[in-house]
Design a protein around this motif. Structure first.
Motif, PDB file in Angstrom:
ATOM      1  N   ALA A   1     -11.958  -3.283 -30.395  1.00 13.25           N
ATOM      2  CA  ALA A   1     -11.721  -4.595 -31.004  1.00 13.25           C
ATOM      3  C   ALA A   1     -10.226  -4.901 -31.046  1.00 13.25           C
ATOM      4  O   ALA A   1      -9.801  -6.021 -30.746  1.00 13.25           O
ATOM      5  CB  ALA A   1     -12.317  -4.647 -32.404  1.00 13.25           C
ATOM      6  N   TYR A   2      -9.425  -3.902 -31.413  1.00 19.59           N
ATOM      7  CA  TYR A   2      -7.978  -4.103 -31.452  1.00 19.59           C
ATOM      8  C   TYR A   2      -7.426  -4.378 -30.057  1.00 19.59           C
ATOM      9  O   TYR A   2      -6.612  -5.272 -29.864  1.00 19.59           O
ATOM     10  CB  TYR A   2      -7.277  -2.886 -32.065  1.00 19.59           C
ATOM     11  N   GLU A   3      -7.880  -3.597 -29.083  1.00 20.23           N
ATOM     12  CA  GLU A   3      -7.387  -3.775 -27.717  1.00 20.23           C
ATOM     13  C   GLU A   3      -7.806  -5.128 -27.147  1.00 20.23           C
ATOM     14  O   GLU A   3      -7.073  -5.726 -26.366  1.00 20.23           O
ATOM     15  CB  GLU A   3      -7.878  -2.631 -26.830  1.00 20.23           C
ATOM     16  N   LYS A   4      -8.970  -5.609 -27.527  1.00 15.84           N
ATOM     17  CA  LYS A   4      -9.464  -6.893 -27.024  1.00 15.84           C
ATOM     18  C   LYS A   4      -8.609  -8.055 -27.530  1.00 15.84           C
ATOM     19  O   LYS A   4      -8.250  -8.953 -26.769  1.00 15.84           O
ATOM     20  CB  LYS A   4     -10.913  -7.072 -27.456  1.00 15.84           C
ATOM     21  N   TYR A   5      -8.281  -8.052 -28.809  1.00 14.64           N
ATOM     22  CA  TYR A   5      -7.559  -9.185 -29.408  1.00 14.64           C
ATOM     23  C   TYR A   5      -6.077  -8.900 -29.638  1.00 14.64           C
ATOM     24  O   TYR A   5      -5.256  -9.803 -29.528  1.00 14.64           O
ATOM     25  CB  TYR A   5      -8.212  -9.573 -30.733  1.00 14.64           C
ATOM     26  N   GLY A   6      -5.729  -7.675 -29.966  1.00 13.91           N
ATOM     27  CA  GLY A   6      -4.342  -7.350 -30.307  1.00 13.91           C
ATOM     28  C   GLY A   6      -3.424  -7.206 -29.112  1.00 13.91           C
ATOM     29  O   GLY A   6      -2.212  -7.351 -29.239  1.00 13.91           O
ATOM     30  N   ALA A   7      -3.980  -6.948 -27.937  1.00 11.55           N
ATOM     31  CA  ALA A   7      -3.144  -6.740 -26.754  1.00 11.55           C
ATOM     32  C   ALA A   7      -2.350  -7.992 -26.375  1.00 11.55           C
ATOM     33  O   ALA A   7      -1.233  -7.901 -25.877  1.00 11.55           O
ATOM     34  CB  ALA A   7      -4.013  -6.299 -25.576  1.00 11.55           C
ATOM     35  N   LYS A   8      -2.899  -9.157 -26.640  1.00  8.97           N
ATOM     36  CA  LYS A   8      -2.245 -10.413 -26.261  1.00  8.97           C
ATOM     37  C   LYS A   8      -1.280 -10.902 -27.348  1.00  8.97           C
ATOM     38  O   LYS A   8      -0.486 -11.804 -27.102  1.00  8.97           O
ATOM     39  CB  LYS A   8      -3.328 -11.465 -25.993  1.00  8.97           C
ATOM     40  N   LEU A   9      -1.323 -10.297 -28.522  1.00  7.82           N
ATOM     41  CA  LEU A   9      -0.513 -10.761 -29.650  1.00  7.82           C
ATOM     42  C   LEU A   9       0.995 -10.756 -29.382  1.00  7.82           C
ATOM     43  O   LEU A   9       1.664 -11.751 -29.692  1.00  7.82           O
ATOM     44  CB  LEU A   9      -0.846  -9.958 -30.906  1.00  7.82           C
ATOM     45  N   PRO A  10       1.585  -9.697 -28.803  1.00 11.90           N
ATOM     46  CA  PRO A  10       3.038  -9.747 -28.549  1.00 11.90           C
ATOM     47  C   PRO A  10       3.459 -10.919 -27.657  1.00 11.90           C
ATOM     48  O   PRO A  10       4.488 -11.559 -27.917  1.00 11.90           O
ATOM     49  CB  PRO A  10       3.331  -8.408 -27.865  1.00 11.90           C
ATOM     50  N   GLU A  11       2.648 -11.223 -26.661  1.00 17.93           N
ATOM     51  CA  GLU A  11       2.977 -12.354 -25.777  1.00 17.93           C
ATOM     52  C   GLU A  11       2.856 -13.676 -26.536  1.00 17.93           C
ATOM     53  O   GLU A  11       3.683 -14.581 -26.362  1.00 17.93           O
ATOM     54  CB  GLU A  11       2.055 -12.352 -24.555  1.00 17.93           C
ATOM     55  N   ASP A  12       1.862 -13.791 -27.387  1.00 16.65           N
ATOM     56  CA  ASP A  12       1.708 -14.997 -28.206  1.00 16.65           C
ATOM     57  C   ASP A  12       2.883 -15.175 -29.149  1.00 16.65           C
ATOM     58  O   ASP A  12       3.367 -16.292 -29.349  1.00 16.65           O
ATOM     59  CB  ASP A  12       0.408 -14.943 -29.009  1.00 16.65           C
ATOM     60  N   ILE A  13       3.364 -14.087 -29.727  1.00 18.43           N
ATOM     61  CA  ILE A  13       4.524 -14.165 -30.633  1.00 18.43           C
ATOM     62  C   ILE A  13       5.776 -14.584 -29.859  1.00 18.43           C
ATOM     63  O   ILE A  13       6.550 -15.404 -30.338  1.00 18.43           O
ATOM     64  CB  ILE A  13       4.724 -12.807 -31.361  1.00 18.43           C
TER      65      ILE A  13
END
Length: 127
Positions: free
Chosen positions: A107-119
């Motif tokens: 679940a973390y890898e599915k949603y959290g992986a894109k978070l740094p790019e979004d930030i």
């Protein structure tokens, strides 16, 4: 005619503008981190092992960190010791192993992986 401003007025204006930018960016990052944490929590509850359903219901989202640091922790408030055993598998008492049932990491890898790019995009766009 050119307007003459004092150096202190210029410094105050620049400081005000930087504070507005920082506040906008911080607020949007907080909202993004919250939405990603909500998605991870939803996914974890959906994919957690459900023998009785109590384990999956125990997952919570907690806000941690200090001012300017958006940090959310997904954890199981009732069976926190069990998470590691189910996520990675464990040895049986009489030998052998219990297979892992990954539910938190995917679940973390599915949603959290894109978070740094979004930030990064939030910072580039100025909030």
């Amino acid at each position: 005619m050119a307007r003459i401003i004092n150096v202190d007025q210029l410094a105050a204006g620049i400081t005000r503008m930087i504070k507005e930018y920082t506040d906008d960016v911080s607020e949007k990052i907080e909202r993004k981190v919250d939405s990603v944490a909500d998605k991870v929590l939803e996914e974890v509850k959906a994919t957690a092992p459900k023998k009785t359903g109590k384990y999956a219901k125990g997952f919570k989202k907690t806000k941690q960190g200090s001012l300017g640091k958006a940090k959310r922790v997904i954890w199981n408030s009732k069976d926190y010791r069990r998470v590691h055993l189910l996520e990675f598998g464990h040895a049986k008492v009489n030998g052998g192993r219990v297979d892992a049932i990954p539910h938190l990491r995917p679940a973390y890898e599915k949603y959290g992986a894109k978070l740094p790019e979004d930030i990064k995009n939030i910072i580039r766009s100025g909030g």
